[in-house]
Design a protein around this motif. Sequence first.
Motif, PDB file in Angstrom:
ATOM      1  N   ALA A  42       3.953   1.689  26.448  1.00 56.08           N
ATOM      2  CA  ALA A  42       3.316   2.482  25.428  1.00 56.08           C
ATOM      3  C   ALA A  42       4.325   2.030  24.252  1.00 56.08           C
ATOM      4  CB  ALA A  42       3.646   3.971  25.625  1.00 56.08           C
ATOM      5  N   ALA A  43       5.647   2.030  24.359  1.00 56.24           N
ATOM      6  CA  ALA A  43       6.583   1.770  23.375  1.00 56.24           C
ATOM      7  C   ALA A  43       6.308   0.234  22.753  1.00 56.24           C
ATOM      8  CB  ALA A  43       7.976   1.789  23.704  1.00 56.24           C
ATOM      9  N   ILE A  44       6.120  -0.713  23.785  1.00 54.96           N
ATOM     10  CA  ILE A  44       5.792  -2.223  23.372  1.00 54.96           C
ATOM     11  C   ILE A  44       4.318  -2.268  22.601  1.00 54.96           C
ATOM     12  CG2 ILE A  44       5.141  -4.261  24.323  1.00 54.96           C
ATOM     13  CD1 ILE A  44       7.111  -3.664  26.732  1.00 54.96           C
ATOM     14  N   LEU A  45       3.414  -1.244  23.189  1.00 52.07           N
ATOM     15  CA  LEU A  45       2.000  -1.283  22.431  1.00 52.07           C
ATOM     16  C   LEU A  45       2.051  -0.909  20.801  1.00 52.07           C
ATOM     17  CD1 LEU A  45      -0.170  -0.548  25.381  1.00 52.07           C
ATOM     18  CD2 LEU A  45       0.247  -2.961  24.530  1.00 52.07           C
ATOM     19  N   ARG A  46       3.111   0.199  20.964  1.00 51.03           N
ATOM     20  CA  ARG A  46       3.181   0.884  19.509  1.00 51.03           C
ATOM     21  C   ARG A  46       3.892  -0.177  18.637  1.00 51.03           C
ATOM     22  NH1 ARG A  46       4.438   5.582  22.307  1.00 51.03           N
ATOM     23  NH2 ARG A  46       6.509   4.963  22.339  1.00 51.03           N
ATOM     24  N   ALA A  47       4.846  -1.096  19.138  1.00 56.52           N
ATOM     25  CA  ALA A  47       5.338  -2.085  18.302  1.00 56.52           C
ATOM     26  C   ALA A  47       4.355  -3.213  17.922  1.00 56.52           C
ATOM     27  CB  ALA A  47       6.630  -2.654  19.017  1.00 56.52           C
ATOM     28  N   VAL A  48       3.589  -3.392  18.939  1.00 56.62           N
ATOM     29  CA  VAL A  48       2.601  -4.588  18.578  1.00 56.62           C
ATOM     30  C   VAL A  48       1.524  -4.134  17.668  1.00 56.62           C
ATOM     31  CG1 VAL A  48       0.607  -5.748  19.623  1.00 56.62           C
ATOM     32  CG2 VAL A  48       2.751  -5.766  20.887  1.00 56.62           C
ATOM     33  N   ASP A  49       1.277  -2.995  17.426  1.00 55.01           N
ATOM     34  CA  ASP A  49       0.266  -2.510  16.581  1.00 55.01           C
ATOM     35  C   ASP A  49       0.792  -2.464  15.021  1.00 55.01           C
ATOM     36  OD1 ASP A  49      -2.187  -0.616  15.956  1.00 55.01           O
ATOM     37  OD2 ASP A  49      -0.802   0.491  15.315  1.00 55.01           O
ATOM     38  N   GLN A  50       2.272  -2.451  15.033  1.00 54.13           N
ATOM     39  CA  GLN A  50       2.938  -2.870  13.727  1.00 54.13           C
ATOM     40  C   GLN A  50       3.024  -4.171  13.307  1.00 54.13           C
ATOM     41  OE1 GLN A  50       6.534  -0.761  14.291  1.00 54.13           O
ATOM     42  NE2 GLN A  50       5.813   1.195  14.288  1.00 54.13           N
ATOM     43  N   VAL A  51       3.045  -5.020  14.434  1.00 52.42           N
ATOM     44  CA  VAL A  51       3.217  -6.459  14.237  1.00 52.42           C
ATOM     45  C   VAL A  51       2.022  -7.082  13.852  1.00 52.42           C
ATOM     46  CG1 VAL A  51       3.909  -8.785  15.543  1.00 52.42           C
ATOM     47  CG2 VAL A  51       5.482  -6.604  15.584  1.00 52.42           C
ATOM     48  N   PHE A  52       0.801  -6.902  14.683  1.00 53.88           N
ATOM     49  CA  PHE A  52      -0.492  -7.363  14.189  1.00 53.88           C
ATOM     50  C   PHE A  52      -1.214  -6.917  12.955  1.00 53.88           C
ATOM     51  CE2 PHE A  52      -1.554  -8.467  18.974  1.00 53.88           C
ATOM     52  CZ  PHE A  52      -0.843  -9.803  19.021  1.00 53.88           C
ATOM     53  N   THR A  53      -1.644  -7.670  12.242  1.00 58.21           N
ATOM     54  CA  THR A  53      -2.628  -7.531  11.161  1.00 58.21           C
ATOM     55  C   THR A  53      -3.866  -7.838  11.490  1.00 58.21           C
ATOM     56  OG1 THR A  53      -1.557  -9.353   9.653  1.00 58.21           O
ATOM     57  CG2 THR A  53      -0.738  -7.101   9.493  1.00 58.21           C
ATOM     58  N   ASP A  65     -17.314  -4.952  39.889  1.00 57.98           N
ATOM     59  CA  ASP A  65     -16.729  -3.807  40.422  1.00 57.98           C
ATOM     60  C   ASP A  65     -16.102  -2.723  39.343  1.00 57.98           C
ATOM     61  OD1 ASP A  65     -14.205  -4.438  39.897  1.00 57.98           O
ATOM     62  OD2 ASP A  65     -13.554  -4.694  41.881  1.00 57.98           O
ATOM     63  N   GLY A  66     -16.039  -3.316  38.053  1.00 61.71           N
ATOM     64  CA  GLY A  66     -15.622  -2.237  36.894  1.00 61.71           C
ATOM     65  C   GLY A  66     -14.089  -2.297  36.712  1.00 61.71           C
ATOM     66  N   ARG A  67     -13.470  -2.852  37.493  1.00 63.21           N
ATOM     67  CA  ARG A  67     -11.920  -2.593  37.785  1.00 63.21           C
ATOM     68  C   ARG A  67     -11.252  -3.537  36.848  1.00 63.21           C
ATOM     69  NH1 ARG A  67      -9.938  -0.708  43.326  1.00 63.21           N
ATOM     70  NH2 ARG A  67      -8.014   0.079  42.162  1.00 63.21           N
ATOM     71  N   ASP A  68     -11.691  -4.920  36.785  1.00 65.37           N
ATOM     72  CA  ASP A  68     -10.866  -5.676  35.694  1.00 65.37           C
ATOM     73  C   ASP A  68     -11.801  -6.094  34.536  1.00 65.37           C
ATOM     74  OD1 ASP A  68      -8.860  -6.718  37.732  1.00 65.37           O
ATOM     75  OD2 ASP A  68     -10.261  -6.870  39.075  1.00 65.37           O
ATOM     76  N   HIS A  69     -11.191  -6.087  33.594  1.00 68.15           N
ATOM     77  CA  HIS A  69     -11.698  -6.453  32.362  1.00 68.15           C
ATOM     78  C   HIS A  69     -10.838  -7.289  31.500  1.00 68.15           C
ATOM     79  CE1 HIS A  69     -13.654  -2.363  32.744  1.00 68.15           C
ATOM     80  NE2 HIS A  69     -12.806  -2.223  33.266  1.00 68.15           N
ATOM     81  N   ALA A  70     -11.629  -8.291  30.645  1.00 70.44           N
ATOM     82  CA  ALA A  70     -10.558  -9.128  29.807  1.00 70.44           C
ATOM     83  C   ALA A  70     -11.341  -9.060  28.328  1.00 70.44           C
ATOM     84  CB  ALA A  70     -11.041 -10.721  30.274  1.00 70.44           C
ATOM     85  N   LEU A  71     -10.482  -8.638  27.348  1.00 72.76           N
ATOM     86  CA  LEU A  71     -10.621  -8.365  26.082  1.00 72.76           C
ATOM     87  C   LEU A  71      -9.936  -9.479  25.116  1.00 72.76           C
ATOM     88  CD1 LEU A  71      -9.817  -4.584  26.235  1.00 72.76           C
ATOM     89  CD2 LEU A  71     -12.128  -5.559  26.382  1.00 72.76           C
ATOM     90  N   THR A  72     -11.078 -10.343  24.727  1.00 75.24           N
ATOM     91  CA  THR A  72     -10.251 -11.188  23.637  1.00 75.24           C
ATOM     92  C   THR A  72     -10.312 -10.804  22.376  1.00 75.24           C
ATOM     93  OG1 THR A  72     -12.454 -12.284  23.322  1.00 75.24           O
ATOM     94  CG2 THR A  72     -11.428 -13.150  25.159  1.00 75.24           C
ATOM     95  N   PHE A  73      -9.341 -11.448  21.581  1.00 79.70           N
ATOM     96  CA  PHE A  73      -8.858 -10.877  20.274  1.00 79.70           C
ATOM     97  C   PHE A  73      -8.619 -11.851  19.076  1.00 79.70           C
ATOM     98  CE2 PHE A  73      -5.071 -10.031  22.679  1.00 79.70           C
ATOM     99  CZ  PHE A  73      -3.951 -10.720  21.717  1.00 79.70           C
ATOM    100  N   GLU A  74      -8.545 -11.396  17.971  1.00 79.77           N
ATOM    101  CA  GLU A  74      -7.963 -12.337  17.202  1.00 79.77           C
ATOM    102  C   GLU A  74      -7.083 -11.594  16.118  1.00 79.77           C
ATOM    103  OE1 GLU A  74     -11.402 -14.004  15.149  1.00 79.77           O
ATOM    104  OE2 GLU A  74     -11.691 -15.513  16.652  1.00 79.77           O
ATOM    105  N   ALA A  75      -5.983 -11.850  15.396  1.00 76.82           N
ATOM    106  CA  ALA A  75      -5.139 -11.242  14.679  1.00 76.82           C
ATOM    107  C   ALA A  75      -4.466 -12.136  13.914  1.00 76.82           C
ATOM    108  CB  ALA A  75      -4.446 -10.358  15.302  1.00 76.82           C
TER     109      ALA A  75
END
Length: 130
Positions: A42-53, A65-75
Motif C-alpha cells: 500500500a505504501a508503494i502504491l501511494r508513492a506511485v500515485d505521486q510519481v505517475f502523472t 475463472d475471473g481470478r487473473d486480470h491484466a490492466l494495461t496503462f499509460e502515464a
Amino acid sequence: MHPFRKAVEAHDLGAVEALLAEDVVFTSPVAFKPYAGKALTAAILRAVDQVFTDFRYVREMTSEDGRDHALTFEAKVGDRKISGCDFLHMNEAGEIDDLMVMVRPLSAAQALAAAMGARFEQISREASAG
C-alpha cells in the motif's frame, strides 16, 4: 471494470488498500526482489500515485475463472511517457494476493526507478507505521 482499476483511476488509495490481501506479494518493475505484505504494498502504491502523472488505463483483460486480470496503462514519469501492465491475481476471498507490474520503455523504467528510489525511506516509514 475491476474494482482495483476503479479505485486507482479515482485516486482512492484507501479503496486500493482494502482490496489487498494481508499476504499480498508485489513484484516491482524496477526492483529485483518482490515485496511482501499489505502495509508495504500500500505504501508503494501511494508513492506511485505521486510519481505517475496523466495516468490512465487503456485495456482490461480477465481470465475465464475471473481470478487473473491484466490492466494495461499509460502515464508519465517526469517528461517520460511510460506504458505498462498491472497483473493481478485474486485469492479465494476475492482479495489481491499477487500484484506484478511491468513497464516500458527502459528510459521510462529508469526514471521510475529513480523517482521511487528517492521515496524509499518515506515508503519504509509508512509501511512500518501501518
